[in-house]
Design an enzyme around this catalytic site. Structure first.
Site: not given
Length: 482
Positions: A194, A111, A285
């Site tokens: 965040e 990430k 995916r």
């Protein structure tokens, strides 16, 4: 072409049905505890790979493919679906992996790296920092962006390794617990920080790429979640403007084309109350909720994956129509902390109506195993409008009969009838901000349970293995006619 499906349960059955429809030879793998499950007999061939965790064993899966002369592998989702080492092993064995390249997986797996990539390509990210390597650093960063903040594991997903922090006194404990959970779940305790966006809608963009160009198959809204696990998903999203929709699609395509993405994927965003969108992550995916995109677009995403993996072109841009909603039917006690449940399926009956689709991997007489994820089926509907889809899904769930194991069926009905869902006022925090009470079991359910429990062909019945709300728990050895 012969395709091995490296998965189990509903997603294995979903992929196998497309293979059968396209007259493509198929192979399933199964563990010892899955020997009697539908994904075994839906395939043309099947191979037992051993103990319950064997689905994660790259060598065993590759060996099964070689043993059956499979030329391609579809990973479904979960297990090895986002494992770059598995993709490399397929390539080394001369087997086509139906999914993105190793390079694309690496680009989005971390990430921190994905956040940097997004910023490089002018995709908005949430205010914060990708490097947050100690509680002290976390506290400094939180002071800069302002509380509340979210500490997130750099690896993995599914809500593991995430903690909300509302003030400086909470930072140290939240940091340690999030890092510890990330290390345990993904072998990586690194975190990023965040700003916590609230209230927020969780919007994701379904993409298809051919290695050069990418296209969008609409957006999905997945705002109704519990513990960061999605419960209800729908397409299209409610209450986002055309301008926001256009911005989301453009951001998703920029990211996909930046890495030469191939196959199906999902770019996830948060949309704040001001309509601004922020990049979250890319899932490389097929998503659990992919059927709602299929229902409004008419595109079979599994067939598109297979076509692209074998050098085919992207499908035509679809004309999206109507509204679709998916409910995840989980074997869990939704009113008791969402505790997973297991046990025997004593009675099972699905609704069979137009515009109602059931994706499941279970049958009556089977067993919900404690070894795997609690999601056992998906009930998906389509309607001309959102309200038609909502009432259709409500009716379909009420007509569904699954006895023997506690499921979240009543909880899903509660959600669909809740005023916030009817009005479309759904945010990522909505489910957990409400209080939910388990309903009383209707008399007809108790009678059905008693009847099923007394059936001579049902095996060792009379109770569910872990179901504390089950009517079998209180009826003892009662048998009909005695």
């Amino acid at each position: 072409m012969k395709v091995l499906v490296a998965n189990r349960g509903e997603i294995a059955c979903r992929v196998l049905r497309t293979l059968r429809e396209r007259s493509i030879d198929s192979v399933s793998i199964y563990s010892e505890v899955d020997a009697g499950n539908p994904h075994v007999w839906l395939a043309d061939e099947s191979v037992c790979i051993g103990e319950p965790r064997a689905y994660l064993d790259i060598e065993k899966v590759i060996e099964a493919a070689k043993q059956t002369s499979a030329t391609a592998i579809h990973p479904g989702y979960g297990f090895l679906a986002e494992n770059a080492d598995f993709v490399a092993a397929c390539e080394a064995a001369g087997i086509v992996f139906i999914g993105p390249s190793v390079e694309a997986m690496h680009a989005f797996a971390d990430k921190r790296a994905a956040r940097v990539l997004a910023m490089k390509h002018d995709v908005p990210v949430i205010d914060g920092a990708e490097v947050c390597d100690s509680p002290e650093v976390a506290k400094e960063l939180a002071e800069k962006v302002g509380y509340p903040v979210l500490l997130k594991a750099s690896a993995g997903g599914g809500g593991k390794g995430m903690r909300k922090v509302f003030g400086p006194d909470e930072v140290a404990d939240a940091y340690e617990s999030a890092s510890r959970e990330g290390e345990a779940a993904f072998g990586d305790g690194r975190l990023l920080l965040e700003k916590y966006i609230h209230p927020a809608r969780h919007i994701e963009i379904q993409i298809l790429g051919d290695g050069k160009n990418a296209m969008v198959v609409g957006e999905r809204e997945c705002s109704l979640q519990r513990r960061y696990q999605k419960v209800l998903e729908e397409a299209p999203a409610t209450f986002i403007s055309d301008e926001t929709r256009k911005g989301l699609a453009e951001s998703a395509i920029r990211l996909a084309e930046a890495v030469g993405y191939s196959g199906a994927g999902t770019v996830e965003f948060l949309v704040g109350p001001d309509g601004r969108h922020y990049f979250l992550e890319v899932n490389t995916r097929l998503q659990v909720e992919h059927p709602v995109s299929e229902m409004i677009s008419g595109i079979d995403l599994v067939a598109a994956q297979i076509e692209i993996a074998h050098g085919g072109a992207l499908p035509e841009t679809p004309m999206l129509r109507g509204h679709s909603i998916e409910a995840r039917l989980n074997a869990e006690d939704a009113y008791g902390g969402y505790l997973p449940q297991s046990g025997d399926i004593l009675m099972l009956d699905w609704p069979q109506w137009p515009h109602v689709r059931i994706d499941s991997g279970i049958v009556e007489g089977g067993e919900i195993s404690p070894h795997y994820d609690s999601m056992i089926a998906k009930v998906i509907v389509w309607g001309e409008t959102r309200e038609v889809a909502r009432t259709r899904l409500l009716a379909a769930l009420k007509e569904t009969t699954l006895l023997g194991v506690t499921t979240n069926q009543s909880f899903l009905i509660d959600l669909l009838e809740a005023p916030f869902f009817v009005s479309g006022e759904t945010y990522t925090s909505t489910v957990e901000s409400e209080t939910w009470t388990a309903p009383e079991l209707p008399e007809f359910v108790k009678m059905a349970a008693e009847n099923a429990a007394s059936a001579p062909t049902s095996g060792p019945v009379g109770h569910s293995k872990t179901d504390r709300h089950s009517p079998w728990a209180s009826i003892g050895k009662f048998r009909m006619g005695q």
